[in-house]
Design an enzyme around this catalytic site. Structure first.
Site, PDB file in Angstrom:
ATOM      1  N   CYS A  99      56.810  19.838  38.247  1.00  0.00           N
ATOM      2  CA  CYS A  99      55.868  17.996  38.172  1.00  0.00           C
ATOM      3  C   CYS A  99      57.148  17.313  38.257  1.00  0.00           C
ATOM      4  O   CYS A  99      58.121  17.199  37.743  1.00  0.00           O
ATOM      5  CB  CYS A  99      55.474  18.628  37.179  1.00  0.00           C
ATOM      6  SG  CYS A  99      54.163  17.423  36.581  1.00  0.00           S
ATOM      7  N   CYS A 113      56.770  17.767  27.600  1.00  0.00           N
ATOM      8  CA  CYS A 113      56.762  18.996  29.041  1.00  0.00           C
ATOM      9  C   CYS A 113      57.851  19.146  29.871  1.00  0.00           C
ATOM     10  O   CYS A 113      58.221  18.657  29.978  1.00  0.00           O
ATOM     11  CB  CYS A 113      55.238  18.454  29.876  1.00  0.00           C
ATOM     12  SG  CYS A 113      54.989  19.535  30.977  1.00  0.00           S
ATOM     13  N   CYS A 122      56.309  14.075  31.872  1.00  0.00           N
ATOM     14  CA  CYS A 122      55.517  13.977  30.654  1.00  0.00           C
ATOM     15  C   CYS A 122      56.961  14.430  29.472  1.00  0.00           C
ATOM     16  O   CYS A 122      57.353  15.004  29.861  1.00  0.00           O
ATOM     17  CB  CYS A 122      54.680  14.120  30.553  1.00  0.00           C
ATOM     18  SG  CYS A 122      53.355  14.007  31.322  1.00  0.00           S
ATOM     19  N   GLU A 160      53.420  29.798  36.972  1.00  0.00           N
ATOM     20  CA  GLU A 160      52.699  29.976  35.760  1.00  0.00           C
ATOM     21  C   GLU A 160      51.185  30.110  35.634  1.00  0.00           C
ATOM     22  O   GLU A 160      50.211  29.833  36.350  1.00  0.00           O
ATOM     23  CB  GLU A 160      52.765  30.423  34.417  1.00  0.00           C
ATOM     24  CG  GLU A 160      53.792  29.193  34.148  1.00  0.00           C
ATOM     25  CD  GLU A 160      54.412  29.088  32.866  1.00  0.00           C
ATOM     26  OE1 GLU A 160      55.482  29.020  32.659  1.00  0.00           O
ATOM     27  OE2 GLU A 160      53.509  28.672  31.881  1.00  0.00           O
ATOM     28  N   CYS A 192      53.358  24.423  28.523  1.00  0.00           N
ATOM     29  CA  CYS A 192      52.964  24.491  30.302  1.00  0.00           C
ATOM     30  C   CYS A 192      54.185  24.545  30.927  1.00  0.00           C
ATOM     31  O   CYS A 192      54.554  23.375  29.982  1.00  0.00           O
ATOM     32  CB  CYS A 192      52.040  23.672  30.465  1.00  0.00           C
ATOM     33  SG  CYS A 192      52.142  22.823  32.455  1.00  0.00           S
ATOM     34  N   CYS A 194      43.970  29.623  34.124  1.00  0.00           N
ATOM     35  CA  CYS A 194      44.665  27.860  34.103  1.00  0.00           C
ATOM     36  C   CYS A 194      45.815  28.010  35.135  1.00  0.00           C
ATOM     37  O   CYS A 194      46.535  29.313  34.811  1.00  0.00           O
ATOM     38  CB  CYS A 194      45.367  27.404  32.695  1.00  0.00           C
ATOM     39  SG  CYS A 194      46.705  26.166  32.611  1.00  0.00           S
TER      40      CYS A 194
HETATM   41  N1  SAH Z   1      49.703  16.975  35.330  1.00  0.00           N
HETATM   42  C1  SAH Z   1      47.929  18.283  35.264  1.00  0.00           C
HETATM   43  C2  SAH Z   1      47.875  19.438  34.800  1.00  0.00           C
HETATM   44  C3  SAH Z   1      48.842  20.090  34.077  1.00  0.00           C
HETATM   45  S1  SAH Z   1      49.414  19.387  32.577  1.00  0.00           S
HETATM   46  C4  SAH Z   1      47.842  17.393  33.963  1.00  0.00           C
HETATM   47  O1  SAH Z   1      48.698  16.141  33.665  1.00  0.00           O
HETATM   48  O2  SAH Z   1      46.770  16.908  33.276  1.00  0.00           O
HETATM   49  C5  SAH Z   1      48.312  20.656  31.394  1.00  0.00           C
HETATM   50  C6  SAH Z   1      48.373  19.623  30.168  1.00  0.00           C
HETATM   51  O3  SAH Z   1      48.997  20.741  29.226  1.00  0.00           O
HETATM   52  C7  SAH Z   1      48.295  18.498  29.852  1.00  0.00           C
HETATM   53  O4  SAH Z   1      47.884  17.740  28.836  1.00  0.00           O
HETATM   54  C8  SAH Z   1      49.963  18.652  29.441  1.00  0.00           C
HETATM   55  O5  SAH Z   1      49.462  16.926  28.932  1.00  0.00           O
HETATM   56  C9  SAH Z   1      49.925  19.288  28.641  1.00  0.00           C
HETATM   57  N2  SAH Z   1      51.109  19.552  27.652  1.00  0.00           N
HETATM   58  C10 SAH Z   1      52.302  19.601  28.301  1.00  0.00           C
HETATM   59  N3  SAH Z   1      53.140  20.588  28.290  1.00  0.00           N
HETATM   60  C11 SAH Z   1      52.466  20.870  26.493  1.00  0.00           C
HETATM   61  C12 SAH Z   1      52.697  20.917  24.980  1.00  0.00           C
HETATM   62  N4  SAH Z   1      54.469  21.764  25.507  1.00  0.00           N
HETATM   63  N5  SAH Z   1      51.912  21.483  24.339  1.00  0.00           N
HETATM   64  C13 SAH Z   1      51.002  21.484  24.676  1.00  0.00           C
HETATM   65  N6  SAH Z   1      50.010  20.493  26.140  1.00  0.00           N
HETATM   66  C14 SAH Z   1      51.055  20.193  26.694  1.00  0.00           C
END
Ligand code: SAH
Length: 344
Positions: A109, A116, A113, A89, A330, A102
């Site tokens: 991934c 996420c 995390c 996406e 994300c 974006c």
């Molecule tokens: N892997 C990279 C880029 C992709 S994630 C990184 O970690 O920066 C992009 C951003 O979205 C990251 O800051 C991630 O922590 C955040 N993100 C992931 N899930 C989210 C959620 N449910 N709500 C808000 N931000 C989120």
């Protein structure tokens, strides 16, 4: 056959020279693909029949496709289907300074995390550069406007797909093609230090964003497995190196998770850590997802956190909230449309 949108200009030049054609064919082809947006070889009318034949026989012109689009308050989220049926996406945003996109860099991934969706689903594969380039082309065609800013902050960890992401940046940065300036491009990482080290040595002034999400290792380790591999001290060392080399301000992303990392003491500790570092903090209201138990911090707590940082003279913004109609976090759109693969 390799996809035509995967080639840097220099590679195309070499290709045509090695075939006994002219070097400038590459610029002509870039002009058709990225300026005139023509991808049918038959309509590339000034490149000569030999070059047309080479293109037809040796390059794929296939495109990924848009499966779904959700729109809400100046934000559009696109779900794409790749040529092998996988889904990714992109998010499009209209700002007063321009239009940003974006993009995703991987299918899923591996960083895991805890908060996420994409981490929950794990990595299926890396994206090829052309699959990232085409996210831009298809969305521009959809809206009939040019995108001015690109952030590699969608699904995936760009530093875990380093070469393809750098190739993508090289392609879109070229003035003979899409021509997005490196200062308008940002790569976001959860803190993969060897990747950031390499990134520092790249040419250009591409921006760096760090998903920090915690003021110390203890909290960070609870929500981000990468924190067990690299300490925050080491992360800050490499961030400082980046700043020294580029003199660019680093973005520190900080998701606001209720009672996990949003307490006043976290704000004070974060402010201390960031003192004297050329950066700004982007507070991100967490997008809750039904599959994961974390809660979004209250508006009041986000503002308290903001005020504490501000008082300590840290540059800080709160990410604009998107309407609930868009699965804005994300990986949510993909996650919610994966089970029904092929049926959307
Ligand atoms: N892997 C990279 C880029 C992709 S994630 C990184 O970690 O920066 C992009 C951003 O979205 C990251 O800051 C991630 O922590 C955040 N993100 C992931 N899930 C989210 C959620 N449910 N709500 C808000 N931000 C989120």
């Amino acid at each position: 056959m390799r996809n035509i949108y995967d080639y840097t200009l220099e590679e195309l030049e070499d290709y045509f020279v090695s075939c006994g054609d002219k070097k400038f064919r590459a610029i002509q082809i870039y002009d058709f693909l990225y300026k005139k947006r023509i991808d049918e070889v038959g309509r590339m009318n000034n490149i000569g029949s030999y070059c047309q034949k080479i293109l037809q026989e040796n390059f794929s012109f296939k495109k990924i496709k848009i499966l779904l689009k959700q729109e809400d308050e100046g934000v559009s989220k696109y779900l794409f289907e790749l040529l092998d049926g996988e889904r990714i996406e992109s998010v499009l945003m209209f700002h007063d300074y321009g239009i940003s996109i974006c993009v995703s860099s991987q299918v899923g991934c591996n960083m895991g995390c805890r908060f996420c969706e994409s981490g929950r689903l794990r990595k299926v594969r890396n994206l090829e550069a052309y699959e990232i380039v085409q996210q831009i082309l298809l969305i521009e065609a959809d809206i009939g406007k040019r995108i001015t800013h690109v952030v590699v902050m969608g699904i995936g960890e760009p530093m875990d797909n380093y070469d393809n992401v750098m190739r993508f940046i090289h392609i879109i940065n070229n003035g003979n093609g899409i021509g997005i300036g490196s200062r308008h491009i940002t790569v976001s990482t959860c803190g993969v230090i060897p990747g950031i080290e390499k990134f520092i040595h790249e040419d250009g002034q591409v921006n760096l964003a760090i998903s920090l999400h915690a003021p110390n290792d203890e909290i960070r380790k609870k929500i981000m497995p990468i924190a067990s591999a690299y300490s925050m001290d080491d992360l800050f060392e490499v961030i400082k190196k980046y700043i020294k080399k580029t003199n660019r301000r680093v973005t520190i992303e900080y998701i606001m998770l209720e009672k996990i990392n949003d307490m006043d003491c976290c704000a004070r500790e974060l402010a201390k850590k960031l003192k004297g570092i050329l950066c700004y903090v982007n507070l991100i209201p967490y997008n809750e997802t039904e599959n994961i138990g974390y809660k979004r911090s209250s508006k009041a707590q986000i503002m308290r956190f903001y005020d504490i940082l501000k008082k300590e003279n840290i540059n800080v913004t709160v990410r604009r909230e998107f309407g609930g109609k868009v699965d804005a976090a994300c990986g949510q759109l993909r996650a919610n449309n994966t089970l029904s693969k092929g049926e959307v």
